[in-house]
Write a protein that holds these residues in place. Structure first.
Motif, PDB file in Angstrom:
ATOM      1  N   GLY A  38       0.829  -1.193   0.000  1.00  0.00           N
ATOM      2  CA  GLY A  38       0.000   0.000   0.000  1.00  0.00           C
ATOM      3  C   GLY A  38       0.863   1.242   0.000  1.00  0.00           C
ATOM      4  O   GLY A  38       2.071   1.186  -0.237  1.00  0.00           O
ATOM      5  N   SER A  40       0.504   3.754   2.673  1.00  0.00           N
ATOM      6  CA  SER A  40       0.575   4.365   3.997  1.00  0.00           C
ATOM      7  C   SER A  40       1.997   4.287   4.554  1.00  0.00           C
ATOM      8  O   SER A  40       2.781   3.411   4.188  1.00  0.00           O
ATOM      9  N   SER A  46       1.872  -0.878   5.131  1.00  0.00           N
ATOM     10  CA  SER A  46       1.633   0.087   4.078  1.00  0.00           C
ATOM     11  C   SER A  46       0.203  -0.003   3.520  1.00  0.00           C
ATOM     12  O   SER A  46      -0.339   0.984   3.069  1.00  0.00           O
ATOM     13  N   LEU A  47      -0.438  -1.197   3.554  1.00  0.00           N
ATOM     14  CA  LEU A  47      -1.812  -1.297   3.045  1.00  0.00           C
ATOM     15  C   LEU A  47      -2.795  -1.205   4.212  1.00  0.00           C
ATOM     16  O   LEU A  47      -3.507  -2.156   4.532  1.00  0.00           O
ATOM     17  N   ASN A  48      -2.823  -0.043   4.850  1.00  0.00           N
ATOM     18  CA  ASN A  48      -3.761   0.160   5.953  1.00  0.00           C
ATOM     19  C   ASN A  48      -5.156   0.431   5.404  1.00  0.00           C
ATOM     20  O   ASN A  48      -5.362   1.375   4.644  1.00  0.00           O
ATOM     21  N   LEU A  49      -6.129  -0.382   5.817  1.00  0.00           N
ATOM     22  CA  LEU A  49      -7.513  -0.219   5.373  1.00  0.00           C
ATOM     23  C   LEU A  49      -8.429   0.218   6.509  1.00  0.00           C
ATOM     24  O   LEU A  49      -9.653   0.289   6.330  1.00  0.00           O
ATOM     25  N   ASN A  59      -4.243   8.471   1.965  1.00  0.00           N
ATOM     26  CA  ASN A  59      -3.579   7.171   1.953  1.00  0.00           C
ATOM     27  C   ASN A  59      -4.586   6.021   1.978  1.00  0.00           C
ATOM     28  O   ASN A  59      -4.459   5.053   1.216  1.00  0.00           O
ATOM     29  N   ASN A  63      -5.264   3.189  -0.869  1.00  0.00           N
ATOM     30  CA  ASN A  63      -5.172   1.764  -0.558  1.00  0.00           C
ATOM     31  C   ASN A  63      -6.423   1.023  -1.031  1.00  0.00           C
ATOM     32  O   ASN A  63      -6.329  -0.098  -1.547  1.00  0.00           O
TER      33      ASN A  63
END
Length: 269
Positions: A38, A40, A46-49, A59, A63
């Motif tokens: 992602g 973030s 990095s792939l914060n949802l 961000n 994602n």
């Protein structure tokens, strides 16, 4: 390499897991995301949802763009839970229901064009599929939701609303903190004693003094679902501990409370 029962997929823009038994039905699309690939930064790399984290809107939005473009979801089909460690369950009938979902830890639907989404960083994701009636559900089972037997309550709601036979259901118990790492103190154990007759099946003392214990949430949720009428052979436990695999997953405990969220995602084909 790993004794995992979910399948990991590496694509250029996304790393995620699927459940083989669900995929074989060709009825559903089902995924569990990782923290990889992602945009973030910092704690949320990095792939914060997680919609309720302090990550930036830009961000999180990007994602979701990565997620939807890679997995071929329409962004407006996503229906998000609003998790508070409850045992409340919501029946999703249409996309506009998203405005009514408050304090909800379980989502159920039989509608195509609706994509259910729940969030995790150690708590247990529960995936449900009624193969016969084509009904799907997701439930967020932290230790509090597990004590409240949210898995059983989802099955009971599916029986009530859709005439589901638990014997027709497939269950996935997804990546979450394992009994290897979920250490608690006496007050948490006391909560489990209130809801379960024999806690020795899933709770162990860390030492002879008994001040600390480990709890196997996977095993408890499996027992709860079997109690609800689901055959043991229909239940797939991922065997993936989020705290042990910090390179793949956000972990609330492993990251000392400063972390992002993965997502469980499910829709009917």
């Amino acid at each position: 390499m790993y004794d995992w029962n979910f399948t990991m997929w590496e694509k250029e823009n996304l790393t995620y897991f699927t459940i083989p038994s669900f995929d074989e039905t060709n009825i559903v699309k089902v995924f569990f995301t990782t923290r990889r690939k992602g945009v973030s930064k910092g704690y949320y790399s990095s792939l914060n949802l997680g919609l309720n984290t302090e990550d930036t809107y830009e961000n999180i939005n990007e994602n979701y763009n990565i997620l939807c473009n890679t997995l071929k979801f329409k962004k407006d089909s996503l229906i998000f839970s609003d998790q508070v460690h409850s045992d409340k369950i919501y029946i999703v009938d249409k996309k506009s229901d998203k405005d009514n979902i408050k304090d909800i830890d379980g989502l159920i639907t039989n509608k195509k064009g609706v994509t259910l989404v729940t969030f995790y960083a150690d708590c247990v994701p529960l995936f449900f599929l009624d193969k016969k009636n084509e009904v799907i559900a997701l439930a967020h089972a932290g230790w509090r939701g597990t004590v409240k037997k949210i898995g059983k309550k989802v099955i009971e709601k599916m029986v009530e609303v859709y005439n589901t036979d638990p014997c027709d259901c497939l269950i996935g118990i997804g990546p979450s903190i394992g009994g290897c790492c979920f250490e608690v103190d006496e007050p948490v154990v006391e909560e489990f004693k209130k809801g379960f007759k024999d806690i020795s099946k899933f709770i162990d003392k860390v030492n002879d003094k008994g001040y600390k214990y480990t709890i196997d949430l996977w095993k408890i949720n499996e027992l709860v679902l079997i109690e609800a009428g689901v055959p043991k052979e229909n239940i797939t436990i991922s065997n993936i501990c989020t705290k042990c695999n910090s390179e793949l997953f956000f972990s609330y405990r492993g990251d000392n409370g400063q972390t992002g969220r993965m997502a469980a995602i499910m829709c009917l084909r």
